[in-house]
Design a protein around this motif. Structure first.
Motif, short mmCIF file in Angstrom:
data_model
loop_
_atom_site.label_atom_id
_atom_site.label_comp_id
_atom_site.label_asym_id
_atom_site.label_seq_id
_atom_site.Cartn_x
_atom_site.Cartn_y
_atom_site.Cartn_z
N VAL A 185 0.84 -1.20 0.00
CA VAL A 185 0.00 0.00 0.00
C VAL A 185 0.88 1.26 0.00
N CYS A 186 0.47 2.22 -0.81
CA CYS A 186 1.17 3.50 -0.87
C CYS A 186 0.81 4.30 0.39
N THR A 187 1.84 4.69 1.16
CA THR A 187 1.57 5.41 2.41
C THR A 187 1.18 6.86 2.15
N VAL A 188 1.36 7.32 0.91
CA VAL A 188 0.99 8.70 0.58
C VAL A 188 -0.49 8.80 0.21
N CYS A 222 -0.16 8.76 -7.18
CA CYS A 222 0.39 10.01 -6.64
C CYS A 222 1.85 10.24 -7.02
N GLY A 223 2.48 9.24 -7.65
CA GLY A 223 3.86 9.44 -8.07
C GLY A 223 4.90 9.16 -6.99
N ALA A 224 4.47 8.62 -5.84
CA ALA A 224 5.42 8.31 -4.76
C ALA A 224 6.34 7.16 -5.20
N GLU A 225 7.58 7.18 -4.68
CA GLU A 225 8.54 6.14 -5.05
C GLU A 225 8.30 4.86 -4.27
N LYS A 226 8.98 3.80 -4.71
CA LYS A 226 8.75 2.46 -4.14
C LYS A 226 8.93 2.40 -2.62
N ASP A 227 9.89 3.19 -2.12
CA ASP A 227 10.16 3.10 -0.67
C ASP A 227 9.06 3.73 0.18
#
Ligand code: FE
Length: 233
Positions: A185-188, A222-227
């Motif tokens: 899951v994306c945390t952003v 949202c474009g957030a990176e893998k980390d």
């Protein structure tokens, strides 16, 4: 009080645009509804912290693009999870200038409505703007408008924390069958990468484990990176 009752309300998914004098912005909203037919009037609920709110207050104008079911998550992410103070959200998006001068997003829109603000109601975190219709038309008669339920169930979408329907404690979702490989899951933005589905918009084939994604892969919403992703348990 069982707040999951709120999930039984029906909504759509819209891009709300506003601004004036060459300075425009847009955002995603799910709370647009027709209030009266004579004169034709609609309402929209916008978070006071959003840049679009500032622009509606200043210009007294807004436009609504009604998104189709096939709208890619990248478009929703661009308008829903990024801030127009940081990026030009219209970059690479097809628009046309409306009668009011506000740009109307026509990519993946089935119809649009342009309105002039005739009233507003302070609702704490949000303002409900009443808009009298200036112009409206169908853009794609064949496409199905996206409902908020479709967005959640089929597109795997989440509400950003400043959406009117966001709930801190999300109602439990029905138990999914145990996946063979972990979902992340994306945390952003809350987007969930499901290896069974892959990321078709990012050319990632179904069956690709999260660990196998290329290092430069980013959240399609949202474009957030893998980390910025965490394993979902
Ligand atoms: Fe994300």
């Amino acid at each position: 009080m069982n707040k999951s009752a709120f999930y039984k309300l029906s909504y759509g998914l819209y891009v709300i645009t506003s601004g004036k004098e060459g300075r425009f912005n847009g955002q995603i909203a799910n709370t647009v509804f027709q209030v009266t037919s004579e004169p034709p009037t609609i309402a929209v609920s916008i978070n006071k912290q959003n840049f679009t709110h500032e622009q509606i207050v200043a210009s007294r104008l807004f436009a609504v693009s009604i998104l189709e079911e096939a709208t890619p998550m990248t478009l929703i992410g661009r308008f829903g999870f990024k801030c127009g103070r940081d990026i030009d959200k219209f970059d690479g998006v097809r628009t046309r200038t409306g009668k009011t001068g506000v740009p109307i997003v026509i990519d993946h829109a089935v119809a649009f409505i342009e309105a002039e603000v005739v009233g507003e109601m302070d609702c704490g975190t949000h303002t409900i703007f009443l808009g009298q219709i200036v112009e409206c038309d169908i853009l794609d008669a064949a496409a199905e408008p996206m409902t908020y339920a479709y967005y959640h169930k089929v597109k795997g979408g989440k509400a950003p924390k400043n959406a009117p329907t966001y709930q801190k404690e999300e109602a439990p979702e029905p138990a999914a069958p145990a996946a063979k490989t972990a979902r992340f899951v994306c945390t952003v933005c809350g987007y969930v990468y499901d290896p069974e589905k892959g990321d078709p918009e990012g050319n990632v084939k179904p069956g690709t484990r999260f660990e196998e994604l290329p290092a430069d892969w980013v959240c399609p919403v949202c474009g957030a990176e893998k980390d910025k992703f965490e394993e979902q348990f």
